[in-house]
Design a protein around this motif. Structure first.
Motif, mmCIF file in Angstrom:
data_model
loop_
_atom_site.group_PDB
_atom_site.id
_atom_site.type_symbol
_atom_site.label_atom_id
_atom_site.label_comp_id
_atom_site.label_asym_id
_atom_site.label_seq_id
_atom_site.Cartn_x
_atom_site.Cartn_y
_atom_site.Cartn_z
ATOM 1 N N ALA A 1 0.828 -1.211 0.000
ATOM 2 C CA ALA A 1 0.000 0.000 0.000
ATOM 3 C C ALA A 1 0.859 1.257 0.000
ATOM 4 O O ALA A 1 0.534 2.250 -0.677
ATOM 5 C CB ALA A 1 -0.938 -0.012 1.202
ATOM 6 N N PHE A 2 1.958 1.260 0.730
ATOM 7 C CA PHE A 2 2.859 2.420 0.718
ATOM 8 C C PHE A 2 3.457 2.644 -0.675
ATOM 9 O O PHE A 2 3.564 3.793 -1.135
ATOM 10 C CB PHE A 2 3.985 2.241 1.731
ATOM 11 C CG PHE A 2 3.654 2.714 3.123
ATOM 12 C CD1 PHE A 2 3.225 4.015 3.350
ATOM 13 C CD2 PHE A 2 3.794 1.866 4.218
ATOM 14 C CE1 PHE A 2 2.925 4.463 4.630
ATOM 15 C CE2 PHE A 2 3.501 2.301 5.502
ATOM 16 C CZ PHE A 2 3.062 3.593 5.713
ATOM 17 N N LEU A 3 3.843 1.573 -1.361
ATOM 18 C CA LEU A 3 4.371 1.729 -2.714
ATOM 19 C C LEU A 3 3.293 2.244 -3.661
ATOM 20 O O LEU A 3 3.568 3.078 -4.532
ATOM 21 C CB LEU A 3 4.932 0.405 -3.222
ATOM 22 C CG LEU A 3 6.221 -0.084 -2.550
ATOM 23 C CD1 LEU A 3 6.657 -1.415 -3.158
ATOM 24 C CD2 LEU A 3 7.340 0.948 -2.674
ATOM 25 N N GLU A 4 2.068 1.772 -3.502
ATOM 26 C CA GLU A 4 0.964 2.289 -4.323
ATOM 27 C C GLU A 4 0.729 3.770 -4.068
ATOM 28 O O GLU A 4 0.343 4.515 -4.977
ATOM 29 C CB GLU A 4 -0.309 1.509 -4.026
ATOM 30 C CG GLU A 4 -0.416 0.190 -4.738
ATOM 31 C CD GLU A 4 -1.849 -0.282 -4.792
ATOM 32 O OE1 GLU A 4 -2.542 0.057 -5.772
ATOM 33 O OE2 GLU A 4 -2.273 -0.972 -3.843
ATOM 34 N N ALA A 5 0.961 4.199 -2.829
ATOM 35 C CA ALA A 5 0.765 5.611 -2.474
ATOM 36 C C ALA A 5 1.899 6.495 -2.978
ATOM 37 O O ALA A 5 1.845 7.720 -2.811
ATOM 38 C CB ALA A 5 0.626 5.749 -0.956
ATOM 39 N N GLY A 6 2.922 5.890 -3.580
ATOM 40 C CA GLY A 6 3.985 6.676 -4.202
ATOM 41 C C GLY A 6 5.304 6.694 -3.485
ATOM 42 O O GLY A 6 6.213 7.439 -3.880
ATOM 43 N N ALA A 7 5.460 5.885 -2.436
ATOM 44 C CA ALA A 7 6.753 5.841 -1.745
ATOM 45 C C ALA A 7 7.854 5.414 -2.716
ATOM 46 O O ALA A 7 7.652 4.522 -3.548
ATOM 47 C CB ALA A 7 6.690 4.881 -0.571
ATOM 48 N N ARG A 8 8.997 6.049 -2.606
ATOM 49 C CA ARG A 8 10.122 5.727 -3.489
ATOM 50 C C ARG A 8 10.712 4.361 -3.150
ATOM 51 O O ARG A 8 11.093 3.595 -4.042
ATOM 52 C CB ARG A 8 11.201 6.802 -3.368
ATOM 53 C CG ARG A 8 12.407 6.584 -4.304
ATOM 54 C CD ARG A 8 13.407 7.719 -4.243
ATOM 55 N NE ARG A 8 14.133 7.732 -2.971
ATOM 56 C CZ ARG A 8 13.982 8.655 -2.025
ATOM 57 N NH1 ARG A 8 13.107 9.646 -2.202
ATOM 58 N NH2 ARG A 8 14.678 8.610 -0.905
ATOM 59 N N GLU A 9 10.786 4.065 -1.850
ATOM 60 C CA GLU A 9 11.375 2.813 -1.395
ATOM 61 C C GLU A 9 10.963 2.568 0.048
ATOM 62 O O GLU A 9 10.473 3.472 0.741
ATOM 63 C CB GLU A 9 12.908 2.879 -1.492
ATOM 64 C CG GLU A 9 13.515 4.027 -0.704
ATOM 65 C CD GLU A 9 14.950 4.318 -1.085
ATOM 66 O OE1 GLU A 9 15.488 3.609 -1.955
ATOM 67 O OE2 GLU A 9 15.529 5.244 -0.497
ATOM 68 N N LEU A 10 11.155 1.331 0.468
ATOM 69 C CA LEU A 10 10.871 0.930 1.842
ATOM 70 C C LEU A 10 12.151 0.433 2.490
ATOM 71 O O LEU A 10 12.889 -0.355 1.886
ATOM 72 C CB LEU A 10 9.829 -0.196 1.874
ATOM 73 C CG LEU A 10 8.523 0.010 1.121
ATOM 74 C CD1 LEU A 10 7.726 -1.296 1.092
ATOM 75 C CD2 LEU A 10 7.697 1.109 1.780
ATOM 76 N N TYR A 11 12.413 0.903 3.696
ATOM 77 C CA TYR A 11 13.488 0.336 4.509
ATOM 78 C C TYR A 11 12.832 -0.498 5.605
ATOM 79 O O TYR A 11 11.996 0.018 6.356
ATOM 80 C CB TYR A 11 14.322 1.431 5.176
ATOM 81 C CG TYR A 11 15.268 2.202 4.302
ATOM 82 C CD1 TYR A 11 15.240 2.112 2.909
ATOM 83 C CD2 TYR A 11 16.215 3.054 4.877
ATOM 84 C CE1 TYR A 11 16.116 2.845 2.129
ATOM 85 C CE2 TYR A 11 17.101 3.784 4.101
ATOM 86 C CZ TYR A 11 17.046 3.677 2.729
ATOM 87 O OH TYR A 11 17.915 4.408 1.960
#
Length: 249
Positions: free
Chosen positions: A33-43
């Protein structure tokens, strides 16, 4: 090719090829969901203290403690909240009780680590199949060291999608997950029965469980691309070649 399912994380597990890490309620659902919301990357960090060390103006913190947002964090571990989060172009640092620890376990030995859930099940299965050369493994995060009905069911859904693409020899964990999937045709039932759902019910977040029960609603698959300090870096994985659809189950 082998299809393996580990129903609970254990020290000493090792992986030869591709691992799909599952913490359907809620970490791997929230990550997509965070990636769908446009986050560049996840740590992904195993410890909340490590997550706090990354805080910056272009970095937001997300996680949970007892199901709720920890002190000093920008967001909790709710996929409903993540989908509406103002994270465009930013790095999201996540730390949760079960899911992020399972990802770190898989990353010790696997060639490729993906974060999978019901929410992105079609896309995750397709990408894992594309990447694999000898084995696809599903690692269920479980709940605090014990088997989770919700994750076992999700592993069964992933196993069905992978079987459709063909050529897999199934070991006992995969057969167990498939049997669980076939016991519950409606995903909302096993998810709502799980201990993870019961814990969320106690803190007023039961709506997250319904969100997590959606099958194949997202094309976003977090794929491990590197490390920085104690964090695993996940970005949105891309398939090569055909984008053909998996038949609906």
């Amino acid at each position: 090719m082998r299809l393996r399912v580990d129903l609970v994380p254990q020290e000493g597990l090792s992986y030869a090829d591709v691992v799909l890490v599952v913490d359907v309620i809620r970490a791997t659902t929230t990550a997509s969901a965070f990636l769908e919301a446009g986050a560049r990357e996840l740590y992904l960090t195993a410890l909340r203290e490590s997550a706090r060390s990354f805080k910056d103006h272009d970095v937001v913190l997300a996680g949970e403690e007892g199901g709720l947002r920890p002190a000093g964090f920008d967001y909790g571990n709710s996929p409903r909240e993540a989908l509406e989060a103002a994270v465009g172009g930013k790095t999201v640092v996540m730390s949760t009780t079960n899911g992020t620890k399972a990802a770190h376990l898989a990353a010790r030995t696997a060639k490729h680590v993906l974060l999978a859930s019901l929410y992105n099940a079609h896309a995750a299965a397709r990408l894992a199949h594309d990447l694999a050369s000898e084995e696809v493994a599903v690692l269920c995060a479980g709940k605090e060291g014990r088997i989770g009905l919700d994750d076992t069911y999700t592993a069964g859904v992933l196993a069905e999608f992978l079987q459709i693409m063909g050529g897999y020899d199934l070991e006992d964990g995969a057969l167990t997950a498939l049997a669980t999937r076939r016991t519950y045709p409606d995903p909302t039932e096993p998810l709502h029965l799980s201990a993870a759902a019961q814990a969320l019910r106690q803190v007023g977040l039961e709506e997250d469980v319904t969100f997590c029960a959606q099958i194949a609603a997202s094309p976003a698959v977090p794929l491990l691309e590197g490390r920085v300090g104690e964090a695993l870096i996940f970005r949105r994985g891309q398939r090569n070649g055909s984008q053909s659809q998996i038949p609906t189950l």
